[in-house]
Write an enzyme that holds these catalytic residues in place. Structure first.
Site, PDB file in Angstrom:
ATOM      1  N   CYS A 133       0.846  -0.771  -0.593  1.00 55.38           N
ATOM      2  CA  CYS A 133       0.228  -0.170   0.175  1.00 55.38           C
ATOM      3  C   CYS A 133       0.803   1.180   0.116  1.00 55.38           C
ATOM      4  CB  CYS A 133      -1.083   0.086   1.174  1.00 55.38           C
ATOM      5  SG  CYS A 133      -2.246  -1.129   1.455  1.00 55.38           S
TER       6      CYS A 133
ATOM      7  N   ARG B 236       3.488   0.068  -4.449  1.00 55.43           N
ATOM      8  CA  ARG B 236       3.891  -0.637  -3.454  1.00 55.43           C
ATOM      9  C   ARG B 236       2.008  -1.172  -3.254  1.00 55.43           C
ATOM     10  NH1 ARG B 236       6.767   1.967   0.137  1.00 55.43           N
ATOM     11  NH2 ARG B 236       5.644   1.424   1.973  1.00 55.43           N
TER      12      ARG B 236
ATOM     13  N   TRP C  21      -2.399  -2.622  -2.044  1.00 56.51           N
ATOM     14  CA  TRP C  21      -2.838  -4.450  -2.602  1.00 56.51           C
ATOM     15  C   TRP C  21      -3.580  -4.578  -1.390  1.00 56.51           C
ATOM     16  CZ3 TRP C  21      -0.392  -8.858   1.061  1.00 56.51           C
ATOM     17  CH2 TRP C  21      -0.206  -9.669  -0.325  1.00 56.51           C
TER      18      TRP C  21
ATOM     19  N   ASN D 206      -1.465   2.153   5.787  1.00 55.24           N
ATOM     20  CA  ASN D 206      -0.930   0.825   5.435  1.00 55.24           C
ATOM     21  C   ASN D 206      -0.693  -0.006   6.946  1.00 55.24           C
ATOM     22  OD1 ASN D 206       0.953  -0.846   4.041  1.00 55.24           O
ATOM     23  ND2 ASN D 206       2.362   1.141   4.715  1.00 55.24           N
ATOM     24  N   GLY D 207      -1.059  -1.486   6.586  1.00 58.19           N
ATOM     25  CA  GLY D 207      -0.724  -1.975   7.522  1.00 58.19           C
ATOM     26  C   GLY D 207      -2.414  -2.851   8.000  1.00 58.19           C
TER      27      GLY D 207
ATOM     28  N   GLU E 176      18.000 -16.347  -8.783  1.00 59.35           N
ATOM     29  CA  GLU E 176      17.234 -14.887  -8.837  1.00 59.35           C
ATOM     30  C   GLU E 176      16.859 -14.946 -10.423  1.00 59.35           C
ATOM     31  OE1 GLU E 176      16.617 -12.968  -7.238  1.00 59.35           O
ATOM     32  OE2 GLU E 176      16.733 -10.989  -9.072  1.00 59.35           O
TER      33      GLU E 176
ATOM     34  N   LYS F 126      13.364 -14.074 -11.296  1.00 60.13           N
ATOM     35  CA  LYS F 126      13.245 -13.074 -12.360  1.00 60.13           C
ATOM     36  C   LYS F 126      12.212 -13.387 -13.202  1.00 60.13           C
ATOM     37  CE  LYS F 126      14.481 -10.035 -10.540  1.00 60.13           C
ATOM     38  NZ  LYS F 126      14.103 -10.062  -9.425  1.00 60.13           N
TER      39      LYS F 126
ATOM     40  N   GLU G 290       8.134 -14.269 -11.991  1.00 59.13           N
ATOM     41  CA  GLU G 290       7.412 -13.576 -10.945  1.00 59.13           C
ATOM     42  C   GLU G 290       7.264 -12.191 -12.125  1.00 59.13           C
ATOM     43  OE1 GLU G 290       9.181 -10.430  -8.404  1.00 59.13           O
ATOM     44  OE2 GLU G 290      10.868 -11.001  -9.348  1.00 59.13           O
TER      45      GLU G 290
ATOM     46  N   HIS H   4      18.440 -37.195  -8.421  1.00 56.96           N
ATOM     47  CA  HIS H   4      17.557 -37.372  -8.015  1.00 56.96           C
ATOM     48  C   HIS H   4      16.535 -36.936  -7.316  1.00 56.96           C
ATOM     49  CE1 HIS H   4      21.803 -37.896  -5.885  1.00 56.96           C
ATOM     50  NE2 HIS H   4      22.073 -37.512  -6.517  1.00 56.96           N
TER      51      HIS H   4
ATOM     52  N   LYS I   5       6.202  -3.630  -4.635  1.00 58.23           N
ATOM     53  CA  LYS I   5       7.533  -3.511  -3.980  1.00 58.23           C
ATOM     54  C   LYS I   5       7.978  -3.484  -3.079  1.00 58.23           C
ATOM     55  CE  LYS I   5      11.795  -2.254  -5.824  1.00 58.23           C
ATOM     56  NZ  LYS I   5      12.095  -3.487  -6.554  1.00 58.23           N
TER      57      LYS I   5
HETATM   58  O1  M6R Z   1      13.395  -4.584   0.113  1.00 52.73           O
HETATM   59  P1  M6R Z   1      13.922  -6.030   0.196  1.00 52.73           P
HETATM   60  O2  M6R Z   1      15.323  -6.199  -0.503  1.00 52.73           O
HETATM   61  O3  M6R Z   1      13.904  -6.268   1.098  1.00 52.73           O
HETATM   62  O4  M6R Z   1      12.483  -6.755  -1.161  1.00 52.73           O
HETATM   63  C1  M6R Z   1      12.275  -8.450  -0.908  1.00 52.73           C
HETATM   64  C2  M6R Z   1      11.509  -8.552  -2.169  1.00 52.73           C
HETATM   65  O5  M6R Z   1      10.634  -8.372  -1.501  1.00 52.73           O
HETATM   66  C3  M6R Z   1      12.003  -8.805  -3.566  1.00 52.73           C
HETATM   67  O6  M6R Z   1      13.703  -8.523  -3.819  1.00 52.73           O
HETATM   68  C4  M6R Z   1      11.292  -9.339  -3.966  1.00 52.73           C
HETATM   69  O7  M6R Z   1      12.010 -10.626  -4.300  1.00 52.73           O
HETATM   70  C5  M6R Z   1      10.998  -8.860  -5.435  1.00 52.73           C
HETATM   71  N1  M6R Z   1      10.172  -8.761  -6.280  1.00 52.73           N
HETATM   72  C6  M6R Z   1      12.090  -9.858  -6.222  1.00 52.73           C
HETATM   73  O8  M6R Z   1      12.448  -9.075  -7.329  1.00 52.73           O
END
Ligand code: M6R
Length: 605
Positions: free
Chosen positions: A2, A26, A75, A99-100, A478, A482, A485, A501, A600
């Protein structure tokens, strides 16, 4: 999660809408705002399911005479995605955005018999109704009484109908940043919305009440004492914000990486040494501690995994790496002999923040690797190292990852040197290698069209696997995050030696696989594993150093990567995977920057 904003000044409606767009990363399932004119008690609320662009459509005109307002991008947590559940929520004279999560909202609803006053399913509306119940003309008293009843995390931004041109805010855990300028005042859940107005801002403390007016602000604790604020300066070039001609922020942020890495190197590499500042305090810790615990989420966790590998390689110590969400409910032993490293782009991820708080309480020395200055984690950690990558707007993290990686390379090298595990000559040559990283990344970026050609082949595939050994495996984790997501293709990274395995059962005719073979000592083993999956019909793209490209190109599609020493190959390798994922998502016609269900900054557990 949010995004919240409050603005007092000319043309508040337009300013709030623009600010909401900057905060939309956000949370983006609904948007809304409440605005009012100077000396009018009437508050106008517009809100709807969808994006800020949808909100713009339901606002009848761009009336410039609004002087004060609050806004929200959602969100969803409590209550589905709908117009009625969108913020702001109004009850009587009180209008709020939040927010929260208010954990005891159901109990409060019952205890104060609020049900018949509510129209939405949200926890937030219960807070609005409670505030209104307690409000008898004294806003701070009502806020204090309400906050004392709340359990959970919150950033609340509030307007009262009978108090014109004034916004109140209070928070617990979830952040609020505040800036003030000539004739205007702004607050937001992160600095992204305020760069345009000010080069400095302060982070509101927890459990204090902010009163924001056009030409003044006060911050008071619950006993009415004034609380001093500390301003944080914006240290990146604010003109570098915006998409700058790129179709998506992610494309821009991928391309920014060489210059981000150069910036960090020029900040920390001084006279052939790695200098972290802190008057040598961090150096002392790196020399002393043999127990390191790294905690993070998502991409930052993946950076931490590489970091742990580097501590093994250069310091001869085993660093533990844990997901923050698991760590906080695990029995991990922390004490004054532990160096705890929290990694986070935003510095606000609730699980990582919670883990950091635990570590601090347990007496561990806490280091944070962060991008956003003034963030909550920076206020808890004993020392914070900043990646200073500038605002990362795309939900999929790119430049945050590579800058976090670089921090780990520098920390592990320096620790290894201070512990006497690597020599001065080795450190000097490592520094030369670090300096080659930006150009290597830039060369991959120059080849983006070749990567794009290969990525087109998978856009209709349901699954894609990534396989590699050692450092390659960690980088592929990683890469797989990417791809999944932003393209919604199911992608997983497997350690190549582990395939037999179990996971190899997933390979059949035409299954797309990206295999990375950049680690010289592991190539023959890794290639044997690749042959095993190729023999079962997999369609393999190989990530290999340029010097080996020819050897493999008869049998595989090869993405050639610049020839760095093995341990530094993580940088060009991840750039190739970022570009690959980006094009899959863009070619599928998806919103690359705002993937479904994500946000984010993850400020709920
Ligand atoms: O702000 P942060 O680095 O703590 O965020 C951690 C994760 O939420 C963030 O890296 C998330 O996995 C991304 N969407 C990955 O691209």
């Amino acid at each position: 999660m949010c995004g919240i904003i409050g603005f007092i000044g000319n043309d508040a409606l337009a300013k709030i809408l623009d600010g909401l767009e900057l905060l939309e990363y956000r949370g983006y399932d609904s948007a809304g705002l409440a605005v009012r004119k100077e000396d009018e008690t009437d508050t106008q609320i517009y809100k709807c399911q969808g994006r800020v662009s949808d909100l713009r459509k339901i606002i009848p005109n761009s009336d410039a005479s609004f002087s004060c307002g609050i806004g929200h991008t959602r969100w969803a947590t409590h209550g589905g995605v709908s117009d009625v559940n969108a913020h702001p929520h109004k009850s009587g004279k009180v209008t709020i955005v939040h927010n929260g999560i208010i954990e005891n909202y159901a109990l409060l609803k019952e205890e104060y018999e609020l049900s018949d006053k509510l129209v939405s399913e949200t926890d937030t509306e219960v807070v609005a109704a409670l505030l209104n119940k307690f409000y008898d003309g004294n806003p701070k008293e009502a806020i204090k009484r309400t906050v004392k009843k709340l359990q959970g995390t919150f950033a609340l931004v509030i307007m009262f109908d009978d108090i014109p041109n004034t916004i109140f805010a209070v928070r617990n855990v979830n952040p609020i940043v505040v800036a003030h300028g000539e004739g205007h005042a702004i607050l937001a859940s992160d600095p992204a919305a305020i760069y345009e107005y000010s080069k400095e801002y302060f982070v509101l403390d927890e459990n204090v009440i902010l009163t924001l007016e056009p030409s003044a602000y006060t911050v008071e604790d619950f006993d009415g004492n004034q609380v001093p604020v500390e301003f944080t300066k914006v240290d990146w070039d604010v003109t570098s914000t915006g998409k700058q001609g790129y179709p998506f922020y992610m494309a821009k942020e991928i391309d920014e990486q060489p210059s981000c890495i150069r910036r960090i190197l020029s900040n920390y590499l001084i006279n052939n040494d790695i200098d972290f500042g802190f008057n040598g305090e961090l150096d002392k810790a790196l020399k002393k501690y043999n127990r390191i615990c790294i905690v993070a989420c998502g991409t930052a966790l993946h950076a931490g995994m590489v970091g742990a590998q580097l501590f093994k390689k250069w310091c001869g110590i085993t660093a533990e790496v844990e997901m923050a969400s698991e760590f906080i409910y695990s029995d991990t032993v922390l004490d004054e002999n532990t160096l705890f490293i929290a990694v986070s782009q935003s510095g606000e991820t609730i699980d990582t923040l919670e883990a950091l708080n635990r570590a601090k309480e347990a007496g561990a020395l806490c280091l944070a690797i962060l991008n956003v200055r003034g963030s909550s984690m920076s206020r808890v950690a004993d020392m914070s190292l900043y990646t200073d990558a500038g605002p990362e707007i795309a939900v999929a993290s790119t430049k945050a990852y590579t800058t976090q990686l670089l921090m780990f390379y520098m920390i592990a090298l320096k620790a290894g040197f201070l512990k006497g595990k690597i020599s001065e000559d080795y450190l000097e040559s490592a520094i030369k290698n670090l300096k080659q990283i930006p150009n290597a990344m830039a060369k991959v970026i120059e080849k983006k069209d070749d990567i794009h050609r290969l990525s087109k082949e998978v856009i209709t595939c349901p699954d894609l696997f990534m396989v590699g050994r050692g450092l390659d495996y960690l980088v592929l984790m990683e890469g797989a995050l990417k791809l999944k997501e932003i393209s919604y293709i199911h992608s997983e990274a497997y350690a190549a030696g582990e395939l037999k395995h179990g996971p190899i059962a997933l390979i059949s005719e035409g299954t797309p696989v990206i295999a990375a073979v950049t680690q010289t000592n592991l190539i023959s083993k890794a290639i044997s594993n690749v042959k095993e999956i190729k023999a079962r019909g997999a369609n393999v793209v190989l990530l290999a150093k340029n010097e080996l490209k020819e050897d493999f190109s008869d049998e595989y599609h090869v993405i050639g990567l610049p020839d760095l020493e093995d341990v530094y190959m993580a940088f060009p390798e991840i750039v190739a995977l970022q570009i690959y994922s980006y094009f899959v998502s863009a070619d599928k016609g998806l919103d690359v920057d705002k993937p479904r269900n994500l946000a984010k900054v993850v400020t709920v557990e």
